[in-house]
Scaffold this motif. Structure first.
Motif, PDB file in Angstrom:
ATOM      1  N   GLU A   5       0.834  -1.210   0.000  1.00 49.16           N
ATOM      2  CA  GLU A   5       0.000   0.000   0.000  1.00 49.16           C
ATOM      3  C   GLU A   5       0.867   1.259   0.000  1.00 49.16           C
ATOM      4  OE1 GLU A   5      -4.048  -1.481   2.332  1.00 49.16           O
ATOM      5  OE2 GLU A   5      -2.275  -0.864   3.495  1.00 49.16           O
ATOM      6  N   GLN A   6       1.958   1.211   0.772  1.00 45.60           N
ATOM      7  CA  GLN A   6       2.883   2.354   0.786  1.00 45.60           C
ATOM      8  C   GLN A   6       3.509   2.572  -0.587  1.00 45.60           C
ATOM      9  OE1 GLN A   6       5.707   1.601   3.911  1.00 45.60           O
ATOM     10  NE2 GLN A   6       4.378   2.405   5.519  1.00 45.60           N
ATOM     11  N   ASN A   7       3.890   1.465  -1.245  1.00 41.30           N
ATOM     12  CA  ASN A   7       4.487   1.561  -2.580  1.00 41.30           C
ATOM     13  C   ASN A   7       3.488   2.112  -3.590  1.00 41.30           C
ATOM     14  OD1 ASN A   7       6.907   0.568  -1.648  1.00 41.30           O
ATOM     15  ND2 ASN A   7       6.470  -1.559  -2.216  1.00 41.30           N
ATOM     16  N   ALA A   8       2.253   1.659  -3.511  1.00 44.62           N
ATOM     17  CA  ALA A   8       1.218   2.127  -4.431  1.00 44.62           C
ATOM     18  C   ALA A   8       0.940   3.610  -4.213  1.00 44.62           C
ATOM     19  CB  ALA A   8      -0.057   1.310  -4.236  1.00 44.62           C
ATOM     20  N   ARG A   9       0.886   4.002  -2.941  1.00 42.97           N
ATOM     21  CA  ARG A   9       0.648   5.417  -2.613  1.00 42.97           C
ATOM     22  C   ARG A   9       1.793   6.287  -3.123  1.00 42.97           C
ATOM     23  NH1 ARG A   9      -0.458   7.737   3.521  1.00 42.97           N
ATOM     24  NH2 ARG A   9      -0.885   9.895   2.903  1.00 42.97           N
ATOM     25  N   HIS A  10       3.008   5.795  -2.945  1.00 41.64           N
ATOM     26  CA  HIS A  10       4.188   6.535  -3.421  1.00 41.64           C
ATOM     27  C   HIS A  10       4.147   6.696  -4.943  1.00 41.64           C
ATOM     28  CE1 HIS A  10       8.368   7.871  -3.683  1.00 41.64           C
ATOM     29  NE2 HIS A  10       8.499   7.012  -4.676  1.00 41.64           N
ATOM     30  N   THR A  11       3.814   5.601  -5.649  1.00 40.36           N
ATOM     31  CA  THR A  11       3.752   5.638  -7.115  1.00 40.36           C
ATOM     32  C   THR A  11       2.730   6.670  -7.589  1.00 40.36           C
ATOM     33  OG1 THR A  11       4.415   3.326  -7.289  1.00 40.36           O
ATOM     34  CG2 THR A  11       3.282   4.283  -9.188  1.00 40.36           C
ATOM     35  N   GLU A  12       1.574   6.684  -6.953  1.00 38.71           N
ATOM     36  CA  GLU A  12       0.517   7.630  -7.326  1.00 38.71           C
ATOM     37  C   GLU A  12       0.949   9.074  -7.065  1.00 38.71           C
ATOM     38  OE1 GLU A  12      -2.854   8.747  -9.109  1.00 38.71           O
ATOM     39  OE2 GLU A  12      -2.095   6.691  -8.941  1.00 38.71           O
ATOM     40  N   LYS A  13       1.624   9.274  -5.944  1.00 37.72           N
ATOM     41  CA  LYS A  13       2.113  10.610  -5.592  1.00 37.72           C
ATOM     42  C   LYS A  13       3.139  11.099  -6.609  1.00 37.72           C
ATOM     43  CE  LYS A  13       4.118  13.141  -1.671  1.00 37.72           C
ATOM     44  NZ  LYS A  13       4.643  13.019  -0.290  1.00 37.72           N
ATOM     45  N   MET A  14       4.055  10.201  -7.020  1.00 35.74           N
ATOM     46  CA  MET A  14       5.086  10.580  -7.982  1.00 35.74           C
ATOM     47  C   MET A  14       4.501  10.828  -9.372  1.00 35.74           C
ATOM     48  SD  MET A  14       7.843  10.981  -6.339  1.00 35.74           S
ATOM     49  CE  MET A  14       6.916  11.452  -4.862  1.00 35.74           C
ATOM     50  N   LYS A  15       3.430  10.110  -9.739  1.00 35.00           N
ATOM     51  CA  LYS A  15       2.752  10.350 -11.018  1.00 35.00           C
ATOM     52  C   LYS A  15       2.199  11.766 -11.060  1.00 35.00           C
ATOM     53  CE  LYS A  15       1.273   5.675 -12.335  1.00 35.00           C
ATOM     54  NZ  LYS A  15       0.091   4.782 -12.490  1.00 35.00           N
ATOM     55  N   LYS A  16       1.561  12.179  -9.958  1.00 36.49           N
ATOM     56  CA  LYS A  16       0.995  13.534  -9.889  1.00 36.49           C
ATOM     57  C   LYS A  16       2.099  14.589  -9.935  1.00 36.49           C
ATOM     58  CE  LYS A  16      -3.171  12.237  -7.329  1.00 36.49           C
ATOM     59  NZ  LYS A  16      -3.908  12.341  -6.040  1.00 36.49           N
ATOM     60  N   LYS A  17       3.190  14.291  -9.239  1.00 40.90           N
ATOM     61  CA  LYS A  17       4.314  15.225  -9.221  1.00 40.90           C
ATOM     62  C   LYS A  17       4.921  15.367 -10.613  1.00 40.90           C
ATOM     63  CE  LYS A  17       7.805  16.467  -5.891  1.00 40.90           C
ATOM     64  NZ  LYS A  17       8.418  16.111  -4.607  1.00 40.90           N
ATOM     65  N   LYS A  18       5.064  14.237 -11.328  1.00 32.44           N
ATOM     66  CA  LYS A  18       5.617  14.253 -12.672  1.00 32.44           C
ATOM     67  C   LYS A  18       4.728  15.051 -13.622  1.00 32.44           C
ATOM     68  CE  LYS A  18       7.465  11.090 -16.192  1.00 32.44           C
ATOM     69  NZ  LYS A  18       6.701  11.472 -17.372  1.00 32.44           N
ATOM     70  N   ALA A  19       3.419  14.855 -13.510  1.00 29.62           N
ATOM     71  CA  ALA A  19       2.479  15.580 -14.372  1.00 29.62           C
ATOM     72  C   ALA A  19       2.556  17.082 -14.114  1.00 29.62           C
ATOM     73  CB  ALA A  19       1.058  15.069 -14.141  1.00 29.62           C
ATOM     74  N   ALA A  20       2.648  17.451 -12.835  1.00 32.59           N
ATOM     75  CA  ALA A  20       2.740  18.867 -12.489  1.00 32.59           C
ATOM     76  C   ALA A  20       4.042  19.468 -13.010  1.00 32.59           C
ATOM     77  CB  ALA A  20       2.642  19.040 -10.979  1.00 32.59           C
ATOM     78  N   ARG A  21       5.122  18.696 -12.880  1.00 31.48           N
ATOM     79  CA  ARG A  21       6.427  19.163 -13.347  1.00 31.48           C
ATOM     80  C   ARG A  21       6.428  19.351 -14.864  1.00 31.48           C
ATOM     81  NH1 ARG A  21      10.727  22.017 -11.788  1.00 31.48           N
ATOM     82  NH2 ARG A  21      12.608  21.365 -12.838  1.00 31.48           N
ATOM     83  N   GLU A  22       5.862  18.395 -15.591  1.00 32.25           N
ATOM     84  CA  GLU A  22       5.812  18.486 -17.052  1.00 32.25           C
ATOM     85  C   GLU A  22       4.969  19.677 -17.503  1.00 32.25           C
ATOM     86  OE1 GLU A  22       4.474  14.614 -18.184  1.00 32.25           O
ATOM     87  OE2 GLU A  22       6.514  13.779 -18.181  1.00 32.25           O
ATOM     88  N   LYS A  23       3.926  19.981 -16.747  1.00 32.59           N
ATOM     89  CA  LYS A  23       3.080  21.134 -17.066  1.00 32.59           C
ATOM     90  C   LYS A  23       3.877  22.433 -16.919  1.00 32.59           C
ATOM     91  CE  LYS A  23      -1.424  23.140 -15.941  1.00 32.59           C
ATOM     92  NZ  LYS A  23      -2.620  23.047 -15.074  1.00 32.59           N
ATOM     93  N   ILE A  24       4.688  22.507 -15.859  1.00 37.44           N
ATOM     94  CA  ILE A  24       5.528  23.689 -15.643  1.00 37.44           C
ATOM     95  C   ILE A  24       6.575  23.809 -16.741  1.00 37.44           C
ATOM     96  CG2 ILE A  24       7.275  24.700 -14.124  1.00 37.44           C
ATOM     97  CD1 ILE A  24       5.683  23.492 -11.758  1.00 37.44           C
TER      98      ILE A  24
END
Length: 203
Positions: A5-24
């Motif tokens: 569950e921790q790994n899945a949560r981390h993966t989801e968090k990093m996906k959102k971070k990557k999307a935000a970074r790419e938008k910037i």
């Protein structure tokens, strides 16, 4: 929470971070030569600037280094740069620090000669990166008029040429026109513990 569950949560968090970074990143479309200032009391101003010079050489860009103060030093950077004569122009035009020369007139003359060489290098269409090592020192002591330096950098520097300026006590006028300013902060230094300048570290 389980390990999965921790790994899945981390993966989801990093996906959102990557999307935000790419938008910037998608909004950053300007490409230009930068005016960069390394200042502050901490060690590493020239070292970081030389790192940029070596990076430029690695990409095959021509580089010029004008040393306003450290002409009396036989540095490791100078020895390495001289191995790339087809890509590097290096001119050590000072005669040491102001407390060593103790000659304001001579320091002023050397500063003006170095500035003339700096302008020539910046205007050279073949040179992409120019390092003005310790220019801040001569500006601090008013060996060169800050107005002339800032006017030239604003009005005559080619659009695609990077200029890096090092030295303590960068003047406010220079900081104002710069694209990137980094202040090195001194926390500890071996010199204060009686350790002399080390080959490969300070020079």
């Amino acid at each position: 929470m389980t390990e999965d569950e921790q790994n899945a949560r981390h993966t989801e968090k990093m996906k959102k971070k990557k999307a935000a970074r790419e938008k910037i990143l998608a909004t950053k479309t300007i490409e230009k030569g930068l005016i960069i200032v390394h200042t502050g009391k901490g060690k590493g101003k020239s070292t970081a600037a030389f790192g940029m010079a070596f990076r430029s050489i690695g990409h095959g860009h021509k580089v010029a280094v004008i040393q306003f103060v450290k002409g009396g030093w036989e540095s490791g950077e100078k020895k390495l740069l001289e191995r790339f004569p087809d890509l590097v122009t290096i001119k050590a035009m000072g005669e040491g620090f102001t407390w060593e020369t103790q000659n304001r007139q001579k320091d002023t003359e050397n500063a003006h000669k170095a500035w003339a060489a700096a302008k020539e290098a910046i205007l050279d269409p073949d040179i992409r990166f120019v390092l003005l090592d310790e220019l801040n020192i001569v500006l601090r002591y008013d060996y060169l008029p800050i107005e002339e330096v800032t006017r030239f950098l604003k009005e005559e520097k080619p659009e695609d040429t990077h200029v890096v300026i090092t030295g303590r006590n960068a003047k406010d006028e220079l900081i104002e026109i710069a694209d990137l300013v980094t202040e090195m902060t001194l926390i500890k230094h071996p010199f204060r513990s009686g350790i002399k300048a080390q080959e490969g570290i300070e020079y």
